[in-house]
Write a protein that holds these residues in place. Sequence first.
Motif, PDB file in Angstrom:
ATOM      1  N   LYS A  55     -10.304   2.366   2.999  1.00  0.00           N
ATOM      2  CA  LYS A  55     -11.085   3.607   2.976  1.00  0.00           C
ATOM      3  C   LYS A  55     -10.262   4.684   2.293  1.00  0.00           C
ATOM      4  O   LYS A  55      -9.077   4.824   2.559  1.00  0.00           O
ATOM      5  N   ASN A  56     -10.903   5.428   1.413  1.00  0.00           N
ATOM      6  CA  ASN A  56     -10.260   6.533   0.684  1.00  0.00           C
ATOM      7  C   ASN A  56      -9.118   6.048  -0.201  1.00  0.00           C
ATOM      8  O   ASN A  56      -8.039   6.656  -0.242  1.00  0.00           O
ATOM      9  N   SER A  57      -9.366   4.974  -0.929  1.00  0.00           N
ATOM     10  CA  SER A  57      -8.403   4.539  -1.935  1.00  0.00           C
ATOM     11  C   SER A  57      -8.822   5.121  -3.288  1.00  0.00           C
ATOM     12  O   SER A  57     -10.015   5.225  -3.574  1.00  0.00           O
ATOM     13  N   VAL A  58      -7.834   5.471  -4.090  1.00  0.00           N
ATOM     14  CA  VAL A  58      -8.133   6.010  -5.416  1.00  0.00           C
ATOM     15  C   VAL A  58      -8.179   4.925  -6.479  1.00  0.00           C
ATOM     16  O   VAL A  58      -8.563   5.196  -7.616  1.00  0.00           O
ATOM     17  N   ASN A  59      -7.800   3.701  -6.127  1.00  0.00           N
ATOM     18  CA  ASN A  59      -7.791   2.647  -7.136  1.00  0.00           C
ATOM     19  C   ASN A  59      -8.452   1.347  -6.691  1.00  0.00           C
ATOM     20  O   ASN A  59      -8.637   0.439  -7.518  1.00  0.00           O
ATOM     21  N   PHE A  60      -8.822   1.216  -5.428  1.00  0.00           N
ATOM     22  CA  PHE A  60      -9.478   0.007  -4.923  1.00  0.00           C
ATOM     23  C   PHE A  60     -10.844   0.370  -4.352  1.00  0.00           C
ATOM     24  O   PHE A  60     -11.073   1.517  -3.947  1.00  0.00           O
ATOM     25  N   THR A  65      -2.124  -0.493  -9.379  1.00  0.00           N
ATOM     26  CA  THR A  65      -3.334  -1.310  -9.473  1.00  0.00           C
ATOM     27  C   THR A  65      -3.025  -2.674 -10.078  1.00  0.00           C
ATOM     28  O   THR A  65      -3.470  -3.714  -9.572  1.00  0.00           O
ATOM     29  N   LYS A  66      -2.252  -2.681 -11.137  1.00  0.00           N
ATOM     30  CA  LYS A  66      -1.897  -3.939 -11.788  1.00  0.00           C
ATOM     31  C   LYS A  66      -1.090  -4.851 -10.857  1.00  0.00           C
ATOM     32  O   LYS A  66      -1.159  -6.081 -10.972  1.00  0.00           O
ATOM     33  N   ALA A  67      -0.327  -4.241  -9.939  1.00  0.00           N
ATOM     34  CA  ALA A  67       0.485  -5.019  -9.004  1.00  0.00           C
ATOM     35  C   ALA A  67      -0.274  -5.359  -7.723  1.00  0.00           C
ATOM     36  O   ALA A  67       0.279  -5.998  -6.827  1.00  0.00           O
ATOM     37  N   GLY A  68      -1.531  -4.904  -7.616  1.00  0.00           N
ATOM     38  CA  GLY A  68      -2.323  -5.185  -6.421  1.00  0.00           C
ATOM     39  C   GLY A  68      -1.972  -4.296  -5.247  1.00  0.00           C
ATOM     40  O   GLY A  68      -2.251  -4.649  -4.098  1.00  0.00           O
ATOM     41  N   VAL A  69      -1.380  -3.132  -5.520  1.00  0.00           N
ATOM     42  CA  VAL A  69      -0.986  -2.191  -4.467  1.00  0.00           C
ATOM     43  C   VAL A  69      -2.094  -1.150  -4.288  1.00  0.00           C
ATOM     44  O   VAL A  69      -2.482  -0.473  -5.240  1.00  0.00           O
ATOM     45  N   VAL A  70      -2.581  -1.013  -3.067  1.00  0.00           N
ATOM     46  CA  VAL A  70      -3.645  -0.054  -2.758  1.00  0.00           C
ATOM     47  C   VAL A  70      -3.030   1.332  -2.579  1.00  0.00           C
ATOM     48  O   VAL A  70      -2.047   1.490  -1.861  1.00  0.00           O
ATOM     49  N   VAL A  71      -3.621   2.333  -3.236  1.00  0.00           N
ATOM     50  CA  VAL A  71      -3.163   3.711  -3.113  1.00  0.00           C
ATOM     51  C   VAL A  71      -4.227   4.519  -2.374  1.00  0.00           C
ATOM     52  O   VAL A  71      -5.376   4.604  -2.821  1.00  0.00           O
ATOM     53  N   PHE A  72      -3.831   5.084  -1.236  1.00  0.00           N
ATOM     54  CA  PHE A  72      -4.733   5.901  -0.428  1.00  0.00           C
ATOM     55  C   PHE A  72      -4.421   7.388  -0.619  1.00  0.00           C
ATOM     56  O   PHE A  72      -3.271   7.757  -0.860  1.00  0.00           O
ATOM     57  N   ASN A  73      -5.431   8.227  -0.464  1.00  0.00           N
ATOM     58  CA  ASN A  73      -5.206   9.654  -0.302  1.00  0.00           C
ATOM     59  C   ASN A  73      -5.989  10.134   0.913  1.00  0.00           C
ATOM     60  O   ASN A  73      -6.597   9.323   1.622  1.00  0.00           O
ATOM     61  N   THR A  74      -5.982  11.425   1.169  1.00  0.00           N
ATOM     62  CA  THR A  74      -6.634  11.935   2.385  1.00  0.00           C
ATOM     63  C   THR A  74      -7.585  13.081   2.029  1.00  0.00           C
ATOM     64  O   THR A  74      -7.331  14.237   2.390  1.00  0.00           O
ATOM     65  N   PRO A  75      -8.661  12.791   1.324  1.00  0.00           N
ATOM     66  CA  PRO A  75      -9.588  13.855   0.919  1.00  0.00           C
ATOM     67  C   PRO A  75     -10.220  14.542   2.120  1.00  0.00           C
ATOM     68  O   PRO A  75     -10.677  13.890   3.049  1.00  0.00           O
ATOM     69  N   GLY A  76     -10.213  15.839   2.090  1.00  0.00           N
ATOM     70  CA  GLY A  76     -10.844  16.616   3.151  1.00  0.00           C
ATOM     71  C   GLY A  76      -9.929  16.982   4.298  1.00  0.00           C
ATOM     72  O   GLY A  76     -10.243  17.898   5.070  1.00  0.00           O
ATOM     73  N   ALA A  77      -8.784  16.321   4.425  1.00  0.00           N
ATOM     74  CA  ALA A  77      -7.910  16.604   5.565  1.00  0.00           C
ATOM     75  C   ALA A  77      -7.321  18.002   5.489  1.00  0.00           C
ATOM     76  O   ALA A  77      -7.045  18.619   6.518  1.00  0.00           O
ATOM     77  N   ASN A  78      -7.094  18.500   4.278  1.00  0.00           N
ATOM     78  CA  ASN A  78      -6.547  19.852   4.129  1.00  0.00           C
ATOM     79  C   ASN A  78      -7.601  20.834   3.635  1.00  0.00           C
ATOM     80  O   ASN A  78      -7.283  21.937   3.196  1.00  0.00           O
ATOM     81  N   ALA A  79      -8.876  20.440   3.705  1.00  0.00           N
ATOM     82  CA  ALA A  79      -9.949  21.244   3.117  1.00  0.00           C
ATOM     83  C   ALA A  79     -10.046  22.621   3.749  1.00  0.00           C
ATOM     84  O   ALA A  79     -10.235  23.626   3.053  1.00  0.00           O
ATOM     85  N   ASN A  80      -9.921  22.703   5.059  1.00  0.00           N
ATOM     86  CA  ASN A  80     -10.079  23.998   5.710  1.00  0.00           C
ATOM     87  C   ASN A  80      -8.952  24.950   5.330  1.00  0.00           C
ATOM     88  O   ASN A  80      -9.185  26.150   5.130  1.00  0.00           O
ATOM     89  N   ALA A 102       0.834  -1.197   0.000  1.00  0.00           N
ATOM     90  CA  ALA A 102       0.000   0.000   0.000  1.00  0.00           C
ATOM     91  C   ALA A 102       0.867   1.245   0.000  1.00  0.00           C
ATOM     92  O   ALA A 102       1.999   1.244   0.498  1.00  0.00           O
ATOM     93  N   ILE A 103       0.302   2.317  -0.558  1.00  0.00           N
ATOM     94  CA  ILE A 103       0.940   3.639  -0.559  1.00  0.00           C
ATOM     95  C   ILE A 103      -0.086   4.627  -0.028  1.00  0.00           C
ATOM     96  O   ILE A 103      -1.220   4.675  -0.503  1.00  0.00           O
ATOM     97  N   ALA A 104       0.313   5.427   0.955  1.00  0.00           N
ATOM     98  CA  ALA A 104      -0.589   6.427   1.525  1.00  0.00           C
ATOM     99  C   ALA A 104      -0.039   7.807   1.212  1.00  0.00           C
ATOM    100  O   ALA A 104       1.060   8.162   1.651  1.00  0.00           O
ATOM    101  N   ARG A 105      -0.806   8.581   0.455  1.00  0.00           N
ATOM    102  CA  ARG A 105      -0.433   9.952   0.108  1.00  0.00           C
ATOM    103  C   ARG A 105      -1.088  10.901   1.109  1.00  0.00           C
ATOM    104  O   ARG A 105      -2.307  10.950   1.227  1.00  0.00           O
ATOM    105  N   ALA A 106      -0.266  11.626   1.857  1.00  0.00           N
ATOM    106  CA  ALA A 106      -0.772  12.588   2.835  1.00  0.00           C
ATOM    107  C   ALA A 106      -1.177  13.858   2.105  1.00  0.00           C
ATOM    108  O   ALA A 106      -0.479  14.862   2.108  1.00  0.00           O
ATOM    109  N   GLY A 107      -2.310  13.805   1.451  1.00  0.00           N
ATOM    110  CA  GLY A 107      -2.825  14.893   0.636  1.00  0.00           C
ATOM    111  C   GLY A 107      -3.872  14.334  -0.302  1.00  0.00           C
ATOM    112  O   GLY A 107      -4.101  13.118  -0.349  1.00  0.00           O
ATOM    113  N   ALA A 108      -4.510  15.200  -1.064  1.00  0.00           N
ATOM    114  CA  ALA A 108      -5.600  14.750  -1.927  1.00  0.00           C
ATOM    115  C   ALA A 108      -5.115  14.264  -3.286  1.00  0.00           C
ATOM    116  O   ALA A 108      -5.562  13.242  -3.797  1.00  0.00           O
TER     117      ALA A 108
END
Length: 390
Positions: free
Chosen positions: A304-309, A70-85, A53-59
């Motif tokens: 939760k909050n994956s862009v590809n899974f 995705t092809k390698a089965g690696v989940v990519v996360f982002n953090t929607p809304g965390a920097n919204a304010n 898995a890869i977690a991007r601290a940002g949107a």
Amino acid sequence: MFHIKTYNAISNKGLDRFNRELYQVSADCEQPDAVVLRSQSLHDQDLPSTVKAIARAGAGVNNVPVEACTKAGVVVFNTPGANANAVKELVLAGLLLSSRDITGGMRYVQSLTEMTDADAMGKLLEKEKKRFAGNELYGRTLGVVGLGAIGSMVAEMALALGMDVVGFDPALSVEAAWKLPSQVEKMDNLQALMARSDYITLHVPAIAPTRHMINAEVLQAVKAGAVLLNFARESIVDADAVVASLDEGRLGMYVCDFPEPNLLQRPDVLAMPHIGASTAEAEENCAVMAVDQLKDFLESGNIKNSVNFPQINLPRSGGYRITFVNDNVSGVLGNVLSVFTQNNINVLDMMNKSRDDIAYNILDVEQVPSAEVIKAIGDVEHVIAIRVLN
């Protein structure tokens, strides 16, 4: 023990959420189970096969090779809304700076270095202040393009300022629609929003369909003198088209967080150095969300909050948990379940979700799966990756 590789300066408020008895966190980890990053580009790097898995601290995830992951089965996360304010507050600053010549007035004041008489300076400024007059936001119309976490907060802010708000989002989710203030008038298309708005603010992701969504054709529909604000991503706006529209006198001003050479030294452009999410609070919020999502995935297999899974959450039913990723084709789950049947392994609970070409499965089984069983599942056609969680 899970091994986590970090890039960039990830807030300690997030990293401290990793239990050091379960996690080893390091910037120089060579065989990580997961990666946490902010702006570091991974496009030219070979990810170790151990990465799950890869977690991007940002949107935005344009610095991550999502398709390859995705092809390698690696989940990519982002953090929607965390920097919204943080972004919302900078949009407010952009609205105020573009409606009143605040920066011009401040520059003028700083140019009066030869004056030594305070009374004389006061009289001069009283005479010259009309040069920096502007208009109020109250009663003006703000067009919000993209009504997700940030867009909805910007809409609420504008309504509180007494502005009228119109919105356009062809991909508006049901969850986002529930959060949107009822006073926001939905527009049928982008051109209709451009023609109606005194200010247009962009809050859509940088994906293929949104590349240069603000182009010469769309700008033909803009209300004369309107202000365009881009605190989303640079690729959303065709900067050459914006310059042409400014030169024609159609677009009144461009406020952005993404300077380009052709935008510099223009009085009708306010360019900031990509500081939309550059607050201590936003960096902390993004790090906390990224780490929490990563922990839940590594320890329980939930997404939760994956862009590809697909999003998936299965409460523990006891027993032993197995997760596997497969191509989204028929028959795979049945073939995996037959492996359990052949080995007299009872399935306590399970969940299967799919997204585009990928399917993801969580299974709680009664008995400890042997190495032979795990190998048999991995050998099932179209299974990409498999994990056993203690």
